[in-house]
Design an enzyme around this catalytic site. Structure first.
Site, PDB file in Angstrom:
ATOM      1  N   GLU A 111     -42.317 -50.231  52.243  1.00 23.11           N
ATOM      2  CA  GLU A 111     -42.790 -50.681  50.933  1.00 23.11           C
ATOM      3  C   GLU A 111     -41.647 -51.344  50.157  1.00 23.11           C
ATOM      4  O   GLU A 111     -40.474 -51.097  50.435  1.00 23.11           O
ATOM      5  CB  GLU A 111     -43.260 -49.477  50.100  1.00 23.11           C
ATOM      6  CG  GLU A 111     -44.263 -48.575  50.777  1.00 23.11           C
ATOM      7  CD  GLU A 111     -45.687 -49.037  50.557  1.00 23.11           C
ATOM      8  OE1 GLU A 111     -45.893 -49.943  49.721  1.00 23.11           O
ATOM      9  OE2 GLU A 111     -46.583 -48.510  51.236  1.00 23.11           O
ATOM     10  N   GLY A 163     -51.444 -47.415  58.864  1.00 22.70           N
ATOM     11  CA  GLY A 163     -52.015 -48.718  59.189  1.00 22.70           C
ATOM     12  C   GLY A 163     -53.495 -48.736  58.872  1.00 22.70           C
ATOM     13  O   GLY A 163     -54.147 -47.698  58.786  1.00 22.70           O
ATOM     14  N   VAL A 182     -53.265 -36.844  56.737  1.00 22.58           N
ATOM     15  CA  VAL A 182     -52.172 -36.442  57.642  1.00 22.58           C
ATOM     16  C   VAL A 182     -52.318 -37.133  58.997  1.00 22.58           C
ATOM     17  O   VAL A 182     -53.308 -36.942  59.693  1.00 22.58           O
ATOM     18  CB  VAL A 182     -52.170 -34.912  57.871  1.00 22.58           C
ATOM     19  CG1 VAL A 182     -51.059 -34.524  58.827  1.00 22.58           C
ATOM     20  CG2 VAL A 182     -52.013 -34.168  56.546  1.00 22.58           C
ATOM     21  N   LYS A 227     -47.296 -34.376  53.702  1.00 25.69           N
ATOM     22  CA  LYS A 227     -48.088 -34.096  54.907  1.00 25.69           C
ATOM     23  C   LYS A 227     -47.774 -32.714  55.469  1.00 25.69           C
ATOM     24  O   LYS A 227     -48.668 -31.994  55.914  1.00 25.69           O
ATOM     25  CB  LYS A 227     -47.829 -35.183  55.947  1.00 25.69           C
ATOM     26  CG  LYS A 227     -48.363 -36.561  55.500  1.00 25.69           C
ATOM     27  CD  LYS A 227     -47.802 -37.676  56.371  1.00 25.69           C
ATOM     28  CE  LYS A 227     -48.255 -39.055  55.913  1.00 25.69           C
ATOM     29  NZ  LYS A 227     -47.466 -40.123  56.561  1.00 25.69           N
ATOM     30  N   VAL A 254     -56.806 -49.735  53.605  1.00 33.30           N
ATOM     31  CA  VAL A 254     -57.596 -48.743  54.337  1.00 33.30           C
ATOM     32  C   VAL A 254     -59.084 -48.885  54.003  1.00 33.30           C
ATOM     33  O   VAL A 254     -59.937 -48.839  54.890  1.00 33.30           O
ATOM     34  CB  VAL A 254     -57.098 -47.313  54.039  1.00 33.30           C
ATOM     35  CG1 VAL A 254     -57.964 -46.285  54.750  1.00 33.30           C
ATOM     36  CG2 VAL A 254     -55.637 -47.161  54.474  1.00 33.30           C
TER      37      VAL A 254
END
Lengths: 433, 433
Positions: free
Chosen positions: B190, B304, B132, B205, B14
């Site tokens: 993962e 992503g 979130v 979340k 990210v």
């Protein structure tokens, strides 16, 4: 703490909703959000509208000037509609250094530069979340939530009346006129439905969205707008048979190389798998594509008293936060000016796939002739349906094309229309992916 | 104009996306939005990650302290993940009067009060849009776009890994373990998938969303969380046969009378017509219901590199606008404190419709016994499927109930489990409207 003093002009459907929410959530805004918002004045020619509303301490009157001339008022909410009185009202409010909130899409789309320039000159802001997509936070998402993106495509079902009519035509197999009449009877269409069914309302909204994503001013009158009045029961049936649904779409395509904008409103055939194909009845949806975020969809009620009031309230909270924080022009709108006009791609320059419905005499060589004209324009045929004829000895011939140029399609149709075997105007509907 | 000096800690997936967008849209932010945003420093233990990134003039180093100790930096972006180093980092940044942006849902959900109290004490803000729903502007929509609403219901598909696994189990008829392995191979899960498939990530979340809509602090550890590991190929097939799809949902229901909050994560059966049923693969969606706006859906990629970076950038722009405007605490978060803890409804107190799959011996009276136990608990049966048996002489019996109490269901299942005709643990999946 300074009080945020609000003046509302127009207490009709949406205005009434705004009054209700301001009343209901007053304590939440004051205590939880620490925003001392006060509805100080309400003006509506038709004073009787205010009778059943929880107006609390607001001073009610019939004259908008009472709101404009009250110097304690920081924010004017314009919910009058139209572009004559509303335009004067908004300009005067801005000139009196009041922030303005409006749900008036026609005003923004048609007089945007005049209004935003006036706001800038007077160092106040104009808020218009409710102008596009009712309760869906479309404007906020484009300007704030997705600001990290180059938004290069928007496809949207943004007029509830048209979507309701097309949905009922599809599910019940009824013709346009019948459904329109029913929609008028149960309040889903106006007595004068022209702005909705002609595509103008969608055009106003798509003009605003196009301006936002292009960072300039997209003039409403340059947008190619086609409504749904020509969509027949047969088109809906053939679409269905071919695995498609017909929707009225607002479309924006930005070419990443030349930044050319294709902005238009037209009925479109969507494959039934398409995410927008299942948006039914009065629901609206906005499908955006950003270079970072990919596909984002917002879905909800794009009109109606409370959804639209919800959007107005979002602006009320925004302006209040900005006033209290001393950051009155939080999001600049100076790009929305006549000196920053965006050129649109002409409809003739686009390419698309097309659905063509010819009504032809039932005689030999017709299909051959049509195909040959299409071929001459480099239009390649993806599929054909020819059905049994109608009682008047005409037959429908349906052709879906591969990607073709609009110019070629128009040239081909114009040539085909001149032949003696064509018995009615040919229908053309663009197919969208 | 003052410059907004950003320090990024964590240049992984990210973080790399954030660097790319800040580079690509620098001119847009500076010139169009008049926000002089500068990525001043980047810290990552693994310096080699920075090699291929367009870091421009940023000073790169391996030590987060270089960012924290640089007094010119106004904003720290924490993209380290986890709740140990990241927690210390965030607290220290806040104590040094730096605003913090984070995508760290675990940190907010588990240590929210500590962090928000620290931010408040130091008069800075914490931004967490990316925590979130990845690229979907969920936080902004709840706190700003829909602020006029009492949001009384959220149903959400908020974990892409689970949705990908359930989608592939459904479309390809594969068992859980096979699909999980494939998902790990192609990067959709993962190496240690526990937090995703166990429902913990969705729990983080939904805890954050529940805190936002309740105006208090919903403690993560009080949320009933069930993952997808028990969902079998058979459940998916039976669901399909009955016209349902199985999804992992985050659920919030607020009772308008007592304000009691039902917050949970569990696999749920959704009728195939349900708007969330068609959300497939790694896509996420959040369906909110507000008292004014009605139903609103946000749909997009919830994870992503670039979608999550898009959300971080939205926060960068927000904090920059607030700093430039001198309105540094634009949205108060003081409700998010341990003194304002929200009590959750116990899972035993909810009511729902239920899908029950019993694995029983193939002998007489079994169905009668089950029905009788259910009847004793006031559980009314909506439909039953009993199929041919398995090779081991056991048969599946599927029962869909009408609305029933969780307590009753649990009591009934516990009694039925004790009978000698039960051959395997009974499956229970809640049905959501």
């Amino acid at each position: 703490m300074e009080e945020i003093s609000i003046g509302l002009v127009g207490a009709g459907t949406v205005g009434g909703g705004v009054v209700k929410i301001l009343h209901k959530r007053k304590d939440f805004f004051r205590k939880k959000l620490k925003l001392p918002i006060k509805l100080a004045r309400i003006a509506d020619k038709q004073l009787s509208l205010l009778q059943d509303l929880p107006t609390d301490d607001a001073i009610c009157s019939a004259d908008a000037q009472d709101v404009l001339q009250d110097e304690s008022i920081n924010v004017v909410i314009e919910l009058v509609g139209g572009t004559t009185f509303a335009r004067k009202l908004v300009i005067e409010a801005l000139e009196r250094k009041k922030h303005v909130i409006t749900a008036n899409k026609a005003l923004i789309a048609e007089y945007g530069p005049e209004i935003f320039e006036c706001a800038e000159k007077n160092n106040v802001s104009l808020y218009f979340e409710a102008a596009v997509g009712g309760g869906m936070p479309v404007i906020k998402s484009i300007r704030e939530g997705l600001v990290g993106n180059d938004i290069f495509s928007i496809k949207t079902i943004i007029n509830g009346t048209c979507n309701y009519i097309l949905t009922r035509m599809t599910t019940e197999g009824l013709p346009f006129d019948t459904v329109l009449k029913q929609a008028q009877q149960n309040g889903y269409a106006e007595a004068d439905p022209a702005l909705d069914i002609g595509g103008g309302d969608s055009g106003h909204k798509i003009a605003i969205m196009a301006s936002l994503i292009s960072g300039g001013y997209v003039p409403f009158n340059q947008i190619n707008i086609e409504g749904i009045t020509s969509i027949s029961k047969e088109d809906i049936e053939f679409a269905c048979e071919l695995g498609y649904t017909i929707k009225l779409l607002g479309i924006i395509n930005k070419n990443s190389e030349d930044n050319e904008l294709d902005v238009r409103v037209n009925p479109a055939m969507l494959h039934t798998d398409h995410i927008l194909a299942s948006v039914s009845d009065v629901y609206n949806a906005v499908l955006l594509q950003g270079d970072a975020v990919g596909q984002i969809l917002l879905y909800g009620k794009g009109a109606g008293q409370m959804p639209t009031a919800s959007a107005v309230i979002s602006d009320v909270l925004d302006v209040s936060r900005n006033i209290i924080g001393g950051n009155e022009i939080r999001i600049p709108t100076d790009h929305y000016s006549s000196s920053n006009m965006i050129d649109l791609k002409s409809i003739n320059e686009i390419t698309s796939r097309y659905y063509l419905r010819f009504t032809v005499k039932d005689k030999p060589y017709v299909l051959a002739s049509i195909s040959s004209v299409l071929g001459k324009q480099n239009i390649s045929i993806a599929s054909v349906i020819q059905k049994e004829g109608y009682s008047d000895n005409s037959v429908p011939v349906i052709i879906l094309t591969h990607q073709a140029s609009e110019k070629g399609i128009r040239a081909a149709l114009s040539e085909i229309e001149k032949t003696d075997f064509i018995k009615a105007k040919t229908q053309m509907i663009r197919i969208e992916d």
